[in-house]
Scaffold this motif. Structure first.
Motif: not given
Length: 483
Positions: A176-178, A103-104, A157-158, A148-150
């Motif tokens: 977001g890192i897996k 995630v970015m 998450r950072i 956190e789930a999105g």
């Protein structure tokens, strides 16, 4: 009589063998537990380091993006295409450096998506209710971290507040890192296999539906082959487990917790390692070691049997009697130190030169009162404890003897009265620092002199004895010395 001794010896050897086997089995268990604890400790440390390193890395990356002037304009104007084209090269480089970057995400101050670099076709959705960490970051204008789930999965998450150089708050930049990132890292660092479990209740907002294998309240997100045969034996309530499955042995622990920004557990990384080879090698070593011990004990028993058979009982008894007589003459029966006879022999045969030895007389203060108060049995115990303390304090080549009653003599090898007093002070302090019979404080008085007249030892002894009584007269628990 011989049979009784041999039977007793056989029983002793058997007990020794059983104790040895018991010790080796416990040692085997200890080695397995130690191996488990060491691996557990390493996993926890590596996991904590990964979290810290990720946070440091992506805080720094966030700062770099915030210092890019064009980024401000694209976000303020909600120009997602311009922002995407401007950052796509940097984003691809980030993916290369960490393929588990999932995630970015750029969001505005109302937690509405401006651009998902990982999914640019999805935007303008309000995440206020389903993404609490984003709403919290916008509200507090602080950086937060946590799983956190999105809509597109659960990641670490950072979320950093996107603030311009003019201190204008434009929204949130999120990475977001897996969770697989942590499992893969641990696998490589510790040579283990890992699975990621996520609380099923946290994944209700996923935009896709996937059937996961369940373990209690958790869903298995990543699967490894090692867990297939032992999954039913895994107890998530235990931090550490040793699992035996058929011919295999595994160590497993599951307290590497995935936490959200509120420090609530939303998942776990469980780790397993196959230690079958180490267990088999250890068991084989135990078998060889115990077999060797048995052979040695059996050989010793046979040798002793022949000694008993070929030596006469009278000779053995005579030897034992001689030994007992020698010990009785040279040793004080109560305390086990040298007797007065042994002391006199030593002075007569070993002390030849002037100022080669010092003579220390010491006497327990108020010993009669101790006997009257606590009884003679306690008094005997104190005498034994006192001799044990002094024996540990003096040197091997010094002679320590009981003069009589509660009075003792030390012949100290030294050519200096000052050194003799120094050693005596050390003895006095050792006595004072102990509680005798668990609760009784004991002090001693000392008289110290040099053996400067070896051909007139009676005079030296009287002088040491007088110095001892001078110490008594001076208030006890002190040292008096002189020539």
């Amino acid at each position: 009589m011989k049979r009784k001794y041999l039977l007793l010896l056989g029983i002793i050897f058997f007990i020794a063998f059983v104790i040895r086997v018991y010790y080796d089995v416990k040692h085997h268990e200890f080695m397995i537990n130690t191996k488990t604890s060491e691996l557990h400790k390493q996993a926890l440390l590596h996991y904590e380091d990964m979290i810290v390193n990720l946070e440091d890395k992506y805080i720094s990356i966030s700062a770099q993006f915030m210092n890019m002037d064009k980024t401000y304009e694209f976000i303020k104007n909600r120009d997602k295409d311009g922002l995407y084209n401007y950052l796509i090269h940097d984003y691809e480089e980030l993916i290369k450096s960490n393929p588990d970057l999932h995630v970015m995400h750029f969001l505005d101050t109302k937690s509405t998506t401006v651009l998902r670099m990982h999914k640019p076709s999805s935007y303008d959705d309000d995440l206020t209710t389903i993404r609490p960490i984003v709403a919290k970051t916008n509200k507090d204008k602080k950086t937060y971290f946590g799983f956190e789930a999105g809509k597109n999965g659960i990641t670490y998450r950072i979320t950093a507040p996107f603030i311009s150089r003019d201190r204008e708050h434009l929204g949130v930049l999120e990475f977001g890192i897996k969770p697989q990132y942590f499992a893969n890292k641990l696998n490589n660092l510790l040579h283990v296999e890992s699975e990621v479990l996520i609380k099923t209740s946290t994944m209700k907002n996923l935009s896709y539906k996937t059937e996961f294998e369940n373990m209690g309240d958790f869903s298995v997100i990543t699967k490894e082959s090692i867990f297939k045969s032992i999954r039913s034996q895994i107890d998530l309530s235990k931090k550490e487990q040793i699992i035996q499955n058929k011919s295999k042995t595994y160590i497993l622990f599951n307290d590497l917790c995935l936490k959200n920004y509120k420090d609530e557990i939303v998942g776990k990384v469980i780790i397993a390692k196959d230690i079958t080879k180490a267990v088999i090698e250890n068991r084989n070593s135990l078998l060889i070691l115990n077999s060797t011990s048995f052979i040695i004990l059996l050989t010793c028993y046979i040798l002793i049997y022949f000694i008993f058979t070929h030596y006469s009982k009278r000779l053995i008894n005579a030897y034992e009697n001689i030994q007992e007589l020698e010990i009785a003459v040279d040793t004080d029966a109560l305390t086990g130190v040298h007797s007065r006879t042994s002391l006199e022999t030593f002075l007569a045969t070993q002390v030849n030169d002037k100022d080669e030895y010092a003579l220390i007389f010491l006497d327990i203060d108020n010993f009669k009162k101790i006997n009257d108060t606590y009884g003679h049995d306690v008094g005997d115990t104190i005498l034994k404890e006192l001799t044990s303390i002094i024996s540990r304090t003096i040197r091997v080549d010094d002679l320590f003897a009981r003069w009589g009653g509660e009075e003792f003599v030390i012949v100290l090898k030294t050519n200096s009265l000052k050194n003799a007093v120094k050693i005596t002070q050390k003895i006095r302090e050792s006595i004072n620092s102990n509680l005798f019979h668990s609760s009784i404080r004991v002090t001693c008085s000392f008289g110290v002199t040099m053996i400067d007249i070896p051909d007139n030892l009676d005079l030296v002894i009287r002088r040491a004895d007088k110095l001892l009584y001078d110490a008594k007269d001076a208030g006890r628990d002190c040292i008096k010395s002189g020539r």
